[in-house]
Design a protein around this motif. Structure first.
Motif, PDB file in Angstrom:
ATOM      1  N   ILE A  84       0.896  -1.345  -0.110  1.00 18.25           N
ATOM      2  CA  ILE A  84       0.073   0.104   0.025  1.00 18.25           C
ATOM      3  C   ILE A  84       1.033   1.430   0.131  1.00 18.25           C
ATOM      4  CG2 ILE A  84      -1.727   1.491   1.316  1.00 18.25           C
ATOM      5  CD1 ILE A  84      -2.710  -1.295   2.350  1.00 18.25           C
ATOM      6  N   ILE A  85       0.526   2.163  -0.843  1.00 17.09           N
ATOM      7  CA  ILE A  85       1.138   3.224  -0.909  1.00 17.09           C
ATOM      8  C   ILE A  85       0.147   4.446  -0.516  1.00 17.09           C
ATOM      9  CG2 ILE A  85       2.130   5.241  -2.266  1.00 17.09           C
ATOM     10  CD1 ILE A  85       3.022   3.146  -4.354  1.00 17.09           C
ATOM     11  N   MET A  86       0.409   5.118   0.512  1.00 14.66           N
ATOM     12  CA  MET A  86      -0.556   6.597   0.891  1.00 14.66           C
ATOM     13  C   MET A  86      -0.195   7.542  -0.079  1.00 14.66           C
ATOM     14  SD  MET A  86      -2.315   4.878   2.927  1.00 14.66           S
ATOM     15  CE  MET A  86      -3.587   6.242   3.725  1.00 14.66           C
ATOM     16  N   PHE A  87      -1.254   8.095  -0.723  1.00 14.84           N
ATOM     17  CA  PHE A  87      -0.916   9.379  -1.600  1.00 14.84           C
ATOM     18  C   PHE A  87      -1.862  10.516  -1.066  1.00 14.84           C
ATOM     19  CE2 PHE A  87      -1.807  10.965  -6.103  1.00 14.84           C
ATOM     20  CZ  PHE A  87      -0.609  11.545  -6.233  1.00 14.84           C
ATOM     21  N   SER A  88      -1.402  11.627  -0.687  1.00 15.66           N
ATOM     22  CA  SER A  88      -2.253  12.483   0.137  1.00 15.66           C
ATOM     23  C   SER A  88      -1.693  13.964   0.075  1.00 15.66           C
ATOM     24  CB  SER A  88      -2.241  12.191   1.749  1.00 15.66           C
ATOM     25  OG  SER A  88      -3.093  13.166   2.301  1.00 15.66           O
ATOM     26  N   MET A  89      -2.546  14.794   0.120  1.00 16.35           N
ATOM     27  CA  MET A  89      -2.179  16.453   0.142  1.00 16.35           C
ATOM     28  C   MET A  89      -1.736  16.767   1.625  1.00 16.35           C
ATOM     29  SD  MET A  89      -2.978  17.864  -2.587  1.00 16.35           S
ATOM     30  CE  MET A  89      -2.983  19.647  -1.853  1.00 16.35           C
ATOM     31  N   ASN A  90      -1.962  15.712   2.581  1.00 15.07           N
ATOM     32  CA  ASN A  90      -1.222  15.865   3.724  1.00 15.07           C
ATOM     33  C   ASN A  90       0.241  15.499   4.044  1.00 15.07           C
ATOM     34  OD1 ASN A  90      -0.776  15.896   6.729  1.00 15.07           O
ATOM     35  ND2 ASN A  90      -2.746  15.620   7.345  1.00 15.07           N
ATOM     36  N   ASP A  91       1.350  16.402   3.924  1.00 11.81           N
ATOM     37  CA  ASP A  91       2.408  16.249   4.049  1.00 11.81           C
ATOM     38  C   ASP A  91       3.138  16.348   5.765  1.00 11.81           C
ATOM     39  OD1 ASP A  91       2.427  18.784   4.252  1.00 11.81           O
ATOM     40  OD2 ASP A  91       3.583  19.170   2.498  1.00 11.81           O
ATOM     41  N   ALA A 104       1.900   0.742   5.853  1.00  4.91           N
ATOM     42  CA  ALA A 104       1.989   1.231   4.485  1.00  4.91           C
ATOM     43  C   ALA A 104       3.695   1.171   4.053  1.00  4.91           C
ATOM     44  CB  ALA A 104       1.782   2.687   4.386  1.00  4.91           C
ATOM     45  N   GLN A 105       3.746   0.786   2.702  1.00  2.15           N
ATOM     46  CA  GLN A 105       5.186   0.637   2.369  1.00  2.15           C
ATOM     47  C   GLN A 105       5.477   1.889   1.652  1.00  2.15           C
ATOM     48  OE1 GLN A 105       2.587  -1.864   1.921  1.00  2.15           O
ATOM     49  NE2 GLN A 105       3.641  -3.790   2.576  1.00  2.15           N
ATOM     50  N   GLY A 106       4.855   2.952   1.300  1.00  2.55           N
ATOM     51  CA  GLY A 106       5.184   4.027   0.467  1.00  2.55           C
ATOM     52  C   GLY A 106       4.113   5.210   1.193  1.00  2.55           C
ATOM     53  N   ASP A 112       4.265  16.491  -4.617  1.00  2.87           N
ATOM     54  CA  ASP A 112       5.458  15.946  -5.138  1.00  2.87           C
ATOM     55  C   ASP A 112       5.483  16.027  -6.837  1.00  2.87           C
ATOM     56  OD1 ASP A 112       6.799  15.725  -2.704  1.00  2.87           O
ATOM     57  OD2 ASP A 112       5.878  13.620  -2.510  1.00  2.87           O
ATOM     58  N   ASP A 113       6.624  15.724  -7.311  1.00  2.00           N
ATOM     59  CA  ASP A 113       6.675  15.597  -8.840  1.00  2.00           C
ATOM     60  C   ASP A 113       5.889  14.222  -9.063  1.00  2.00           C
ATOM     61  OD1 ASP A 113       7.549  14.896 -11.126  1.00  2.00           O
ATOM     62  OD2 ASP A 113       9.313  15.697 -11.170  1.00  2.00           O
ATOM     63  N   PRO A 114       5.195  14.558 -10.036  1.00  2.00           N
ATOM     64  CA  PRO A 114       4.407  13.092 -10.600  1.00  2.00           C
ATOM     65  C   PRO A 114       4.998  12.018 -10.646  1.00  2.00           C
ATOM     66  CG  PRO A 114       3.443  15.264 -11.475  1.00  2.00           C
ATOM     67  CD  PRO A 114       4.573  15.481 -10.771  1.00  2.00           C
ATOM     68  N   ARG A 115       6.283  12.189 -11.259  1.00  2.00           N
ATOM     69  CA  ARG A 115       7.143  10.834 -11.516  1.00  2.00           C
ATOM     70  C   ARG A 115       7.577  10.346 -10.240  1.00  2.00           C
ATOM     71  NH1 ARG A 115      11.499  14.336 -15.059  1.00  2.00           N
ATOM     72  NH2 ARG A 115      10.835  15.663 -13.439  1.00  2.00           N
ATOM     73  N   THR A 116       7.379  11.171  -9.027  1.00  2.00           N
ATOM     74  CA  THR A 116       7.871  10.223  -7.788  1.00  2.00           C
ATOM     75  C   THR A 116       6.807   9.161  -7.675  1.00  2.00           C
ATOM     76  OG1 THR A 116       8.665  12.259  -6.881  1.00  2.00           O
ATOM     77  CG2 THR A 116       8.114  10.916  -5.193  1.00  2.00           C
ATOM     78  N   LEU A 117       5.448   9.273  -7.994  1.00  2.00           N
ATOM     79  CA  LEU A 117       4.532   8.124  -7.546  1.00  2.00           C
ATOM     80  C   LEU A 117       4.859   7.113  -8.594  1.00  2.00           C
ATOM     81  CD1 LEU A 117       1.921   7.440  -6.496  1.00  2.00           C
ATOM     82  CD2 LEU A 117       0.640   8.249  -8.272  1.00  2.00           C
ATOM     83  N   VAL A 118       5.284   7.195  -9.635  1.00  2.00           N
ATOM     84  CA  VAL A 118       5.694   6.217 -10.595  1.00  2.00           C
ATOM     85  C   VAL A 118       6.835   5.356  -9.930  1.00  2.00           C
ATOM     86  CG1 VAL A 118       6.630   5.506 -12.910  1.00  2.00           C
ATOM     87  CG2 VAL A 118       5.056   7.399 -12.901  1.00  2.00           C
ATOM     88  N   LYS A 119       7.747   6.199  -9.256  1.00  2.00           N
ATOM     89  CA  LYS A 119       9.037   5.427  -8.831  1.00  2.00           C
ATOM     90  C   LYS A 119       8.316   4.658  -7.483  1.00  2.00           C
ATOM     91  CE  LYS A 119      13.571   6.352  -7.135  1.00  2.00           C
ATOM     92  NZ  LYS A 119      14.794   7.556  -6.798  1.00  2.00           N
ATOM     93  N   ALA A 120       7.368   5.423  -6.968  1.00  2.00           N
ATOM     94  CA  ALA A 120       7.043   4.609  -5.611  1.00  2.00           C
ATOM     95  C   ALA A 120       6.422   3.207  -5.777  1.00  2.00           C
ATOM     96  CB  ALA A 120       6.039   5.511  -4.913  1.00  2.00           C
ATOM     97  N   ALA A 125       6.126  -2.388  -5.487  1.00  2.00           N
ATOM     98  CA  ALA A 125       5.976  -3.419  -6.363  1.00  2.00           C
ATOM     99  C   ALA A 125       6.937  -4.285  -6.271  1.00  2.00           C
ATOM    100  CB  ALA A 125       5.515  -3.425  -7.947  1.00  2.00           C
ATOM    101  N   SER A 126       8.045  -4.041  -5.970  1.00  2.00           N
ATOM    102  CA  SER A 126       9.150  -4.877  -6.079  1.00  2.00           C
ATOM    103  C   SER A 126       9.677  -5.573  -4.531  1.00  2.00           C
ATOM    104  CB  SER A 126      10.473  -4.481  -6.747  1.00  2.00           C
ATOM    105  OG  SER A 126      10.985  -3.488  -6.123  1.00  2.00           O
ATOM    106  N   GLY A 127       8.861  -4.984  -3.778  1.00  2.00           N
ATOM    107  CA  GLY A 127       8.866  -5.494  -2.366  1.00  2.00           C
ATOM    108  C   GLY A 127       9.768  -4.380  -1.467  1.00  2.00           C
ATOM    109  N   GLU A 128      10.116  -3.056  -2.055  1.00  2.00           N
ATOM    110  CA  GLU A 128      10.910  -2.291  -1.338  1.00  2.00           C
ATOM    111  C   GLU A 128       9.721  -1.351  -0.710  1.00  2.00           C
ATOM    112  OE1 GLU A 128      14.560  -0.858  -3.368  1.00  2.00           O
ATOM    113  OE2 GLU A 128      14.003  -1.821  -4.852  1.00  2.00           O
ATOM    114  N   ASN A 129      10.479  -0.273   0.274  1.00  2.00           N
ATOM    115  CA  ASN A 129       9.793   0.727   0.708  1.00  2.00           C
ATOM    116  C   ASN A 129      10.022   2.184  -0.002  1.00  2.00           C
ATOM    117  OD1 ASN A 129       8.545  -0.973   2.703  1.00  2.00           O
ATOM    118  ND2 ASN A 129      10.221  -0.729   4.011  1.00  2.00           N
TER     119      ASN A 129
END
Length: 214
Positions: A84-91, A104-106, A112-120, A125-129
């Motif tokens: 699970i990745i939490m994706f929020s306006m709350n930083d 949560a793993q992410g 953030d830069d939209p590309r950050t979500l792709v990286k996350a 997906a590969s098992g990292e945080n």
């Protein structure tokens, strides 16, 4: 054909903002190995998770029924290995820490830069945080403020009850939303008043609003 199936990443996005969902879809539009499903609230999100069994679930914290934290709790109760990745306006660093504590793993901020979500997504997906660099730095250097944040004093269930009270829900409505007894909510509400120094119910609602629990 078997190799192609194995390389497919199934993503479930739970967010009630069509523009956000559309943006997420566009980020992965050029990648044929990514399949995206979506849901607009926690109830349909949980149902979609059980039906689709995604590799990664992206959850907004502020959902129209119960919060993303509560949805994550429900998902992980049935599937402790859910990614699970939490994706929020709350930083707020305190919320980042709470999300990680809950499993949560992410965590990626919508600012953030939209590309950050792709990286996350790739990392999780590969098992990292993965926590976006800016948030990770904020967490590292915000130890004192995290401890001072009321959110750090509360359990996930207490946070959820406070959030729903802050949205104007009556105790009976909170109990119904969380599928717990009226007595449990009433007792937790009394405990929250003690923890947060709230003099009355209205004071408790004010604190919830100030915390921007949404």
């Amino acid at each position: 054909m078997q190799n192609i199936a194995k390389s497919t990443t199934r993503i479930l996005i739970v967010d009630d903002h069509p523009v956000v969902v559309s943006g997420c879809r566009s980020l992965f539009a050029s990648d044929a190995t990514v399949k995206i499903d979506e849901a607009a609230d926690a109830k349909s999100g949980h149902k979609a998770f059980l039906t689709r069994r995604p590799d990664v679930t992206i959850i907004d914290i502020k959902l129209p029924d119960v919060s993303g934290f509560e949805l994550m709790r429900r998902i992980r109760k049935g599937d402790p290995d859910a990614k699970i990745i939490m994706f929020s306006m709350n930083d707020d660093p305190a919320f980042v820490v709470r999300a990680v504590e809950m499993g949560a793993q992410g965590y990626v901020a919508k600012g953030d830069d939209p590309r950050t979500l792709v990286k996350a997504v790739r990392k999780v997906a590969s098992g990292e945080n993965f926590i976006s660099p800016q948030l990770a730095e904020a967490v590292t250097f915000s130890g004192a403020s995290i401890k001072a944040n009321p959110a750090s004093q509360m359990t996930a269930r207490e946070l959820e009850i406070l959030r729903l009270l802050g949205r104007g829900h009556k105790i009976v409505e909170v109990a119904d939303a969380l599928d717990i007894s009226y007595k449990t909510v009433a007792n937790t509400t009394s405990l929250l008043k003690q923890k947060l120094g709230a003099k009355n119910h209205s004071d408790l609602i004010r604190i919830a609003v100030e915390m921007e629990l949404g």
